[in-house]
Design a protein around this motif. Structure first.
Motif, PDB file in Angstrom:
ATOM      1  N   ILE A  11       0.842  -1.206   0.000  1.00 57.65           N
ATOM      2  CA  ILE A  11       0.000   0.000   0.000  1.00 57.65           C
ATOM      3  C   ILE A  11       0.875   1.253   0.000  1.00 57.65           C
ATOM      4  CG2 ILE A  11      -1.640   1.340   1.377  1.00 57.65           C
ATOM      5  CD1 ILE A  11      -2.832  -1.309   2.336  1.00 57.65           C
ATOM      6  N   ILE A  12       1.898   1.247   0.837  1.00 51.08           N
ATOM      7  CA  ILE A  12       2.813   2.393   0.914  1.00 51.08           C
ATOM      8  C   ILE A  12       3.512   2.608  -0.428  1.00 51.08           C
ATOM      9  CG2 ILE A  12       4.941   3.237   1.984  1.00 51.08           C
ATOM     10  CD1 ILE A  12       4.052   1.759   4.544  1.00 51.08           C
ATOM     11  N   GLU A  13       3.984   1.519  -1.039  1.00 50.04           N
ATOM     12  CA  GLU A  13       4.674   1.619  -2.328  1.00 50.04           C
ATOM     13  C   GLU A  13       3.743   2.187  -3.401  1.00 50.04           C
ATOM     14  OE1 GLU A  13       6.159  -2.231  -3.266  1.00 50.04           O
ATOM     15  OE2 GLU A  13       7.644  -2.258  -1.630  1.00 50.04           O
ATOM     16  N   LYS A  53       2.182   6.768  -6.900  1.00 52.48           N
ATOM     17  CA  LYS A  53       1.187   7.762  -7.359  1.00 52.48           C
ATOM     18  C   LYS A  53       1.713   9.165  -7.133  1.00 52.48           C
ATOM     19  CE  LYS A  53      -3.163   7.526  -6.574  1.00 52.48           C
ATOM     20  NZ  LYS A  53      -4.488   7.400  -5.908  1.00 52.48           N
ATOM     21  N   LYS A  54       2.324   9.389  -6.001  1.00 52.21           N
ATOM     22  CA  LYS A  54       2.868  10.717  -5.675  1.00 52.21           C
ATOM     23  C   LYS A  54       4.003  11.075  -6.642  1.00 52.21           C
ATOM     24  CE  LYS A  54       4.777  13.424  -1.809  1.00 52.21           C
ATOM     25  NZ  LYS A  54       5.921  13.954  -2.548  1.00 52.21           N
ATOM     26  N   HIS A  55       4.828  10.069  -6.967  1.00 48.39           N
ATOM     27  CA  HIS A  55       5.933  10.306  -7.881  1.00 48.39           C
ATOM     28  C   HIS A  55       5.418  10.680  -9.273  1.00 48.39           C
ATOM     29  CE1 HIS A  55       9.930   9.946  -9.646  1.00 48.39           C
ATOM     30  NE2 HIS A  55       9.409   9.137 -10.576  1.00 48.39           N
ATOM     31  N   ARG A  56       4.341   9.994  -9.716  1.00 49.90           N
ATOM     32  CA  ARG A  56       3.782  10.297 -11.033  1.00 49.90           C
ATOM     33  C   ARG A  56       3.165  11.686 -11.054  1.00 49.90           C
ATOM     34  NH1 ARG A  56       2.083   4.743 -10.835  1.00 49.90           N
ATOM     35  NH2 ARG A  56       0.024   5.389 -10.074  1.00 49.90           N
ATOM     36  N   ARG A  57       2.526  12.098  -9.951  1.00 44.93           N
ATOM     37  CA  ARG A  57       1.937  13.429  -9.897  1.00 44.93           C
ATOM     38  C   ARG A  57       3.010  14.522  -9.919  1.00 44.93           C
ATOM     39  NH1 ARG A  57      -1.480  11.313  -5.752  1.00 44.93           N
ATOM     40  NH2 ARG A  57      -0.127  12.346  -4.206  1.00 44.93           N
ATOM     41  N   ASP A  58       4.134  14.237  -9.264  1.00 46.25           N
ATOM     42  CA  ASP A  58       5.188  15.237  -9.141  1.00 46.25           C
ATOM     43  C   ASP A  58       6.063  15.327 -10.404  1.00 46.25           C
ATOM     44  OD1 ASP A  58       4.234  15.693  -6.630  1.00 46.25           O
ATOM     45  OD2 ASP A  58       5.781  14.506  -5.611  1.00 46.25           O
ATOM     46  N   SER A  59       6.047  14.270 -11.182  1.00 44.59           N
ATOM     47  CA  SER A  59       6.934  14.259 -12.376  1.00 44.59           C
ATOM     48  C   SER A  59       6.265  14.876 -13.592  1.00 44.59           C
ATOM     49  CB  SER A  59       7.369  12.824 -12.676  1.00 44.59           C
ATOM     50  OG  SER A  59       6.246  12.026 -12.970  1.00 44.59           O
TER      51      SER A  59
END
Length: 486
Positions: free
Chosen positions: A473-475, A480-486
């Motif tokens: 779940i954490i991964e 998702k956060k990485h995709r939003r930030d990139s």
């Protein structure tokens, strides 16, 4: 605290049939010497005491324990076929280790019920046996489920003793609370090797095994064992790194069913329907049903669960409550003639579904279903050569990701009180899902017993109960956060 209104009845067959009590709950025995079970109190009582329904505490999560440091096993028994006065053969326990003494009345009754049940599951294919000269050894397992959901596993090796002339097969059965099919298969290999020399050679090996602690995931325990004319052997038993995949061989399922059918079965199991699996070989039944149950991780099938159903319990399929059972193909016609309710009947020999409810294609959300199909087809490609461990990890990952996407936000919807206990907010949990198809499935899934029991455990502590699932779940959220930030 969330109240589970529909608690499962894993020991339901005991109530309905009053036969073959396969649900027990007792303390680990002390070590004693190996003794013959014939004519002794334990075996005779087991054979003569009528079945009783064990009573357990409801509301406990159904599970198989994997803790390191436990005994490897509780019992080793040898089940042999004994000729009756009318000429047919019946399975009887002829050896038992350890032999328990000074038991309290309740403990002795529980042991007797367990010992009475074991022969039935070691020879589930009836008593139509005759002495033979050749027999290919087979390995299978069964599960003894108590009414409180606790489970014990019987690991079996059916073999033909060495000798000349016609002989009857016998079963070496190891009863354990520990789920690790591969590891116990290796132990049974050693048992069979020693059986061909002498029964007496088996016992020191099992004594050494019993004195050794069950290893932690990824660790190895070494057993010293003396074999005449060979000297002392060192036997290494290694536990898989991923504990939640210890009792599963997904390859057995992939070899017999298409990914599409596997998803239909998974969807039916997820909604706790009635599932019947048919195959002739006991090993195929036990491996495939254990694999289907493992697809539900981090949830646990909490209803009637009999990977190898004895012939005398075939009318189990008439139960109105959910069940997951395996039946030998020779009994197909009898099964179809039973007045049963809707069920999914799977032919593992032909790789097809014989009978279905009809909506299996529509249960899983289309997008998530397609992603799992792509993953399973990739791993099922014959050009991809994987070890059993790799296949287990790859297949499991596809289904774990499905549950991460569907229910991975459950922790955010547990409201914690000052006392430290939590209260699950079911309505908000379901509303948090944007996809209509996912939300439709989720509203059904939250009503299942496997989800109820999972949440009941989650409400008890802020520390997640399934560390591997929580890590996934954490991964997922980090990605998702990485995709939003990139």
């Amino acid at each position: 605290m969330r109240i589970n209104q529909r608690y499962p009845q894993p020991g339901l067959i005991l109530h309905l049939l009053q036969r073959g009590p396969f649900g027990m709950n007792f303390t680990l025995p002390k070590r004693k010497d190996f003794v013959s079970g014939e004519g002794k109190d334990g075996a005779s009582a087991a054979e003569n005491t009528p079945p009783q329904v064990p009573q357990g505490k409801q509301g406990e999560r159904s599970s198989v324990f994997y803790s390191a440091g436990q005994f490897f096993f509780e019992y080793l028994v040898v089940v042999s076929l004994k000729k009756m006065p009318d000429g047919h053969y019946e399975p009887k326990i002829t050896y038992q280790f350890p032999k328990r003494e000074n038991l309290l009345k309740g403990q002795k009754e529980e042991e007797e019920r367990l010992l009475q049940a074991i022969p039935l599951f070691c020879f589930p294919d009836g008593n139509n046996w005759a002495p033979i000269t050749e027999f290919i050894s087979e390995t299978f397992s069964f599960v003894l489920t108590n009414v409180d959901g606790s489970r014990k596993i019987g690991y079996c090796r059916r073999l033909l003793p060495s000798g000349r002339g016609v002989r009857l097969p016998e079963v070496f059965c190891i009863i354990s609370c520990l789920g690790c099919f591969g590891l116990f298969s290796k132990i049974l290999d050693e048992v069979e090797k020693r059986r061909q020399i002498s029964m007496a050679v088996i016992y020191p090996f099992m004594q050494g095994l019993r004195e050794s602690p069950f290893p932690a995931p990824g660790k190895t325990v070494t057993i010293k064992s003396f074999i005449p004319e060979s000297g002392t052997e060192l036997i290494e038993l290694t536990r898989p790194v991923d504990a939640h995949l210890e009792h599963v061989e997904f390859q057995a399922l992939l070899q017999r069913l298409s990914p599409h059918l596997i998803l239909h079965i998974f969807a039916s199991a997820m909604l706790e329907r009635r599932l019947i699996f048919l195959a002739e070989e006991l090993s195929v039944l036990s491996q495939c049903i254990h694999a289907v149950a493992a697809l539900l991780y981090p949830f646990t099938w909490a209803h009637t669960y009999i990977p190898v159903l004895p012939e005398c319990l075939l009318d189990t399929v008439c139960c109105p409550t959910p069940f997951m059972v395996g039946i030998q193909m020779r009994h197909l016609q009898r099964v179809l003639e039973q007045p049963m309710e809707e069920a999914l009947i799977v032919d593992l020999c032909e790789g097809k579904i014989i009978r279905a409810v009809g909506d299996e294609e529509e249960i899983l959300p289309g997008k998530l279903q397609n992603e799992m199909l792509i993953s399973l087809n990739r791993h099922n490609n014959n050009n991809n050569v994987h070890t059993s461990e790799q296949v287990n990890a790859l297949v499991s990952e596809a289904f774990v990701q499905f549950f991460v996407r569907l229910v991975g936000h459950y922790g955010s919807h547990i409201k914690w009180g000052r006392s430290g206990s939590g209260s699950f907010q079911e309505r908000n949990f379901c509303k948090a899902i944007a996809s209509k198809s996912c939300r439709r499935l989720l509203k059904k899934f939250v009503k299942t017993n496997m989800f109820s029991l999972f949440i009941e455990e989650a409400e008890k502590s802020r520390i997640p109960q399934e560390a591997y699932f929580q890590q996934k779940i954490i991964e997922y959220h980090e990605q998702k956060k990485h995709r939003r930030d990139s």
